[in-house]
Design a protein around this motif. Structure first.
Motif, mmCIF file in Angstrom:
data_model
loop_
_atom_site.group_PDB
_atom_site.id
_atom_site.type_symbol
_atom_site.label_atom_id
_atom_site.label_comp_id
_atom_site.label_asym_id
_atom_site.label_seq_id
_atom_site.Cartn_x
_atom_site.Cartn_y
_atom_site.Cartn_z
ATOM 1 N N CYS A 125 -0.727 -40.430 31.684
ATOM 2 C CA CYS A 125 -2.068 -40.763 32.172
ATOM 3 C C CYS A 125 -2.147 -40.590 33.677
ATOM 4 C CB CYS A 125 -2.418 -42.209 31.792
ATOM 5 S SG CYS A 125 -2.831 -42.446 30.063
ATOM 6 N N PHE A 126 -1.108 -41.041 34.373
ATOM 7 C CA PHE A 126 -1.082 -40.867 35.831
ATOM 8 C C PHE A 126 -1.083 -39.387 36.205
ATOM 9 C CE2 PHE A 126 1.828 -40.091 39.450
ATOM 10 C CZ PHE A 126 0.986 -40.518 40.466
ATOM 11 N N THR A 127 -0.326 -38.574 35.466
ATOM 12 C CA THR A 127 -0.252 -37.139 35.754
ATOM 13 C C THR A 127 -1.597 -36.456 35.552
ATOM 14 O OG1 THR A 127 2.056 -37.149 35.035
ATOM 15 C CG2 THR A 127 1.000 -35.008 35.269
ATOM 16 N N ILE A 128 -2.258 -36.769 34.452
ATOM 17 C CA ILE A 128 -3.518 -36.084 34.138
ATOM 18 C C ILE A 128 -4.651 -36.566 35.048
ATOM 19 C CG2 ILE A 128 -4.453 -37.656 32.379
ATOM 20 C CD1 ILE A 128 -5.124 -35.209 30.703
ATOM 21 N N MET A 129 -4.534 -37.784 35.604
ATOM 22 C CA MET A 129 -5.567 -38.284 36.505
ATOM 23 C C MET A 129 -5.381 -37.795 37.941
ATOM 24 S SD MET A 129 -6.530 -42.213 35.477
ATOM 25 C CE MET A 129 -4.860 -42.837 35.518
ATOM 26 N N THR A 130 -4.172 -37.378 38.291
ATOM 27 C CA THR A 130 -3.911 -37.019 39.694
ATOM 28 C C THR A 130 -3.447 -35.571 39.827
ATOM 29 O OG1 THR A 130 -1.688 -37.970 39.473
ATOM 30 C CG2 THR A 130 -3.412 -39.385 40.376
ATOM 31 N N TRP A 131 -2.235 -35.269 39.368
ATOM 32 C CA TRP A 131 -1.643 -33.956 39.635
ATOM 33 C C TRP A 131 -2.424 -32.822 38.992
ATOM 34 C CZ3 TRP A 131 1.865 -32.391 43.031
ATOM 35 C CH2 TRP A 131 2.381 -31.096 42.892
ATOM 36 N N GLN A 132 -2.956 -33.041 37.792
ATOM 37 C CA GLN A 132 -3.666 -31.979 37.075
ATOM 38 C C GLN A 132 -5.020 -31.644 37.705
ATOM 39 O OE1 GLN A 132 -0.947 -30.894 35.551
ATOM 40 N NE2 GLN A 132 -2.208 -30.303 33.824
ATOM 41 N N LYS A 133 -5.454 -32.417 38.677
ATOM 42 C CA LYS A 133 -6.725 -32.133 39.348
ATOM 43 C C LYS A 133 -6.546 -31.345 40.644
ATOM 44 C CE LYS A 133 -9.470 -35.969 37.563
ATOM 45 N NZ LYS A 133 -8.699 -36.118 36.341
ATOM 46 N N ILE A 134 -5.298 -31.147 41.073
ATOM 47 C CA ILE A 134 -5.072 -30.494 42.371
ATOM 48 C C ILE A 134 -5.510 -29.028 42.324
ATOM 49 C CG2 ILE A 134 -3.310 -29.778 44.020
ATOM 50 C CD1 ILE A 134 -1.768 -32.282 43.339
ATOM 51 N N SER A 135 -5.003 -28.278 41.344
ATOM 52 C CA SER A 135 -5.328 -26.844 41.271
ATOM 53 C C SER A 135 -6.821 -26.579 41.102
ATOM 54 C CB SER A 135 -4.543 -26.184 40.131
ATOM 55 O OG SER A 135 -3.166 -26.262 40.370
ATOM 56 N N PRO A 136 -7.512 -27.225 40.132
ATOM 57 C CA PRO A 136 -8.953 -26.952 40.013
ATOM 58 C C PRO A 136 -9.751 -27.337 41.247
ATOM 59 C CG PRO A 136 -8.140 -27.999 38.015
ATOM 60 C CD PRO A 136 -7.038 -28.085 39.013
ATOM 61 N N MET A 137 -9.376 -28.439 41.911
ATOM 62 C CA MET A 137 -10.133 -28.861 43.083
ATOM 63 C C MET A 137 -9.986 -27.878 44.243
ATOM 64 S SD MET A 137 -11.907 -31.626 42.573
ATOM 65 C CE MET A 137 -12.252 -32.210 44.207
ATOM 66 N N ILE A 138 -8.764 -27.391 44.473
ATOM 67 C CA ILE A 138 -8.553 -26.443 45.570
ATOM 68 C C ILE A 138 -9.195 -25.093 45.251
ATOM 69 C CG2 ILE A 138 -6.769 -25.178 46.838
ATOM 70 C CD1 ILE A 138 -5.057 -27.643 46.715
ATOM 71 N N LEU A 139 -9.106 -24.652 43.983
ATOM 72 C CA LEU A 139 -9.783 -23.408 43.604
ATOM 73 C C LEU A 139 -11.295 -23.566 43.703
ATOM 74 C CD1 LEU A 139 -7.707 -22.214 40.511
ATOM 75 C CD2 LEU A 139 -7.462 -21.561 42.896
ATOM 76 N N LEU A 140 -11.796 -24.778 43.463
ATOM 77 C CA LEU A 140 -13.229 -25.032 43.596
ATOM 78 C C LEU A 140 -13.685 -24.866 45.041
ATOM 79 C CD1 LEU A 140 -15.703 -26.076 41.900
ATOM 80 C CD2 LEU A 140 -15.106 -28.353 42.720
ATOM 81 N N SER A 141 -12.814 -25.229 45.982
ATOM 82 C CA SER A 141 -13.179 -25.104 47.403
ATOM 83 C C SER A 141 -13.250 -23.648 47.856
ATOM 84 C CB SER A 141 -12.174 -25.867 48.265
ATOM 85 O OG SER A 141 -10.896 -25.256 48.216
ATOM 86 N N TYR A 142 -12.594 -22.730 47.111
ATOM 87 C CA TYR A 142 -12.616 -21.317 47.490
ATOM 88 C C TYR A 142 -13.976 -20.666 47.232
ATOM 89 C CZ TYR A 142 -7.492 -21.587 47.664
ATOM 90 O OH TYR A 142 -6.199 -21.924 47.958
ATOM 91 N N TRP A 196 -10.492 -34.406 51.985
ATOM 92 C CA TRP A 196 -10.155 -34.414 50.564
ATOM 93 C C TRP A 196 -8.693 -34.806 50.349
ATOM 94 C CZ3 TRP A 196 -6.452 -31.519 47.980
ATOM 95 C CH2 TRP A 196 -6.459 -31.626 46.593
ATOM 96 N N PHE A 197 -7.816 -34.285 51.176
ATOM 97 C CA PHE A 197 -6.392 -34.593 51.045
ATOM 98 C C PHE A 197 -6.131 -36.080 51.276
ATOM 99 C CE2 PHE A 197 -2.053 -34.836 52.827
ATOM 100 C CZ PHE A 197 -1.353 -34.300 51.755
ATOM 101 N N MET A 198 -6.787 -36.677 52.266
ATOM 102 C CA MET A 198 -6.597 -38.098 52.539
ATOM 103 C C MET A 198 -7.105 -38.947 51.384
ATOM 104 S SD MET A 198 -8.046 -40.418 55.690
ATOM 105 C CE MET A 198 -9.666 -40.584 54.964
ATOM 106 N N TYR A 199 -8.292 -38.622 50.868
ATOM 107 C CA TYR A 199 -8.849 -39.388 49.749
ATOM 108 C C TYR A 199 -7.969 -39.239 48.508
ATOM 109 C CZ TYR A 199 -12.325 -41.507 46.693
ATOM 110 O OH TYR A 199 -12.973 -42.346 45.826
ATOM 111 N N PHE A 200 -7.502 -38.014 48.258
ATOM 112 C CA PHE A 200 -6.690 -37.782 47.062
ATOM 113 C C PHE A 200 -5.354 -38.518 47.144
ATOM 114 C CE2 PHE A 200 -3.607 -35.335 44.571
ATOM 115 C CZ PHE A 200 -4.249 -35.310 43.347
ATOM 116 N N ILE A 201 -4.731 -38.547 48.316
ATOM 117 C CA ILE A 201 -3.457 -39.245 48.487
ATOM 118 C C ILE A 201 -3.639 -40.740 48.261
ATOM 119 C CG2 ILE A 201 -1.711 -39.909 50.194
ATOM 120 C CD1 ILE A 201 -1.242 -37.162 49.045
#
Length: 336
Positions: A125-142, A196-201
């Motif tokens: 649950c922790f993985t899917i709520m945090t780590w699995q959102k990194i790639s889509p969020m950064i690709l979204l910023s592109y 975004w990085f500060m909020y995500f951390i």
């Protein structure tokens, strides 16, 4: 409890590097390949032959992520074909953004997210709520469509707050909390990547403490918090971390939300900032509901069965919980 065999360590290693592949790729096809490797490495981590719920969750996760990947690949090919057609760029950006939103479980594509969370253990649950959102969020910023993302931000904070009502499962409640925080993450992404990085951390930090604590206590439902005779240090640790996750002003989780609200107000987005603040109040109501009865009621019949944690890791969790209280100190200096 945290021991993992060599196969799981291998898939965690692949999961880590697949995210780096997506983030560091200089082509959309490379980003898609990284997302696919991420999908194929996460499924063996959540599937278990001993638990039918986790097997069902892995199948649902594979189907939804496959649909999102096909839409993402189709949007990339369409963008390459219609590269010179500027009128279609707006629609293509909405298609790419929608497929990435579906991958991270954002509204209005969030229907799979709480059901999959219900079938996972706390570490997944922790993985899917945090780590699995990194790639889509950064690709979204592109390739972000700002008008479309602003609408999605409002959907996230409203849907994440409203759907938390009448939830008895803590995993589903944290899933809708994750949907709500996605709206804040998108708002921080519109400000800057550093914001975004500060909020995500900070969000990952607070979520990790709660997931590790619930994993050690083996708690999955709200009535377990109320009925179990937990010692006071556990209750106070839960109280501090839930308040920090909700963004209550004295705590550490208040600072990124405060910065985002200031940005929205300075850019004359008063209605959006009002919705963000009201959604935070509703989320705080959910968190207080979980802790209130366990703190205020005294269960005499359970005095003989007090639940304690004899683990050095719990001391570390209490230490990090006290770090959240340091927000009170920084808050005092900032308002002086």
């Amino acid at each position: 409890m945290f021991f993992m065999n060599s196969n799981k360590m291998f898939f965690i290693f692949i999961l880590f590097f697949s995210t780096l592949i997506s983030v560091s790729s200089n082509s959309w096809l490379g980003c898609w390949i990284g997302l696919e490797i991420n999908l194929l490495s996460f499924i063996p981590l959540i599937s278990s032959p001993k638990n039918l719920l986790s097997t069902e969750a892995s199948l649902k996760y594979f189907l939804t992520q496959s649909i999102a990947s096909v839409n993402f690949l189709f949007s990339i090919l369409l963008m390459m074909i219609l590269l010179k057609n500027f009128l279609m760029n707006n629609y293509i950006s909405i298609m790419i953004n929608s497929s990435l939103l579906m991958k991270m479980g954002s509204a209005p594509f969030f229907f799979w997210f709480p059901n999959i969370m219900e079938g996972l253990n706390w570490m997944n649950c922790f993985t899917i709520m945090t780590w699995q959102k990194i790639s889509p969020m950064i690709l979204l910023s592109y390739y972000m469509n700002n008008n479309f993302i602003m609408i999605i931000m409002i959907f996230n904070v409203i849907i994440g707050a409203i759907n938390g009502f009448n939830q008895t499962s803590i995993r589903k409640l944290l899933a809708f909390s994750s949907v709500n925080n996605l709206g804040w993450l998108m708002a921080s992404l519109m400000i800057s990547e550093n914001m975004w990085f500060m909020y995500f951390i900070l969000y990952s930090f607070m979520t990790s403490i709660l997931c590790f604590l619930f994993s050690m206590l083996n708690i999955f439902y709200i009535n377990q918090i109320m009925n179990f005779n937990l010692i006071h240090s556990i209750k106070i640790s839960l109280l501090i971390n839930f308040f920090s996750l909700g963004g209550l002003p004295p705590f550490l989780g208040f600072f990124p939300k405060w910065i985002i609200i200031n940005f929205l107000i300075h850019n004359n987005m008063y209605i959006i900032s009002f919705m963000f603040m009201m959604s935070s109040l509703i989320m705080l109501f959910f968190y207080i509901r979980m802790i209130y009865l366990s703190l205020m009621l005294n269960f005499f019949k359970l005095k003989w069965s007090s639940i304690k944690i004899k683990n050095n890791f719990f001391l570390l969790i209490n230490f990090f919980s006290l770090i959240s209280l340091s927000g009170l100190i920084f808050n005092t200096f900032l308002f002086l």
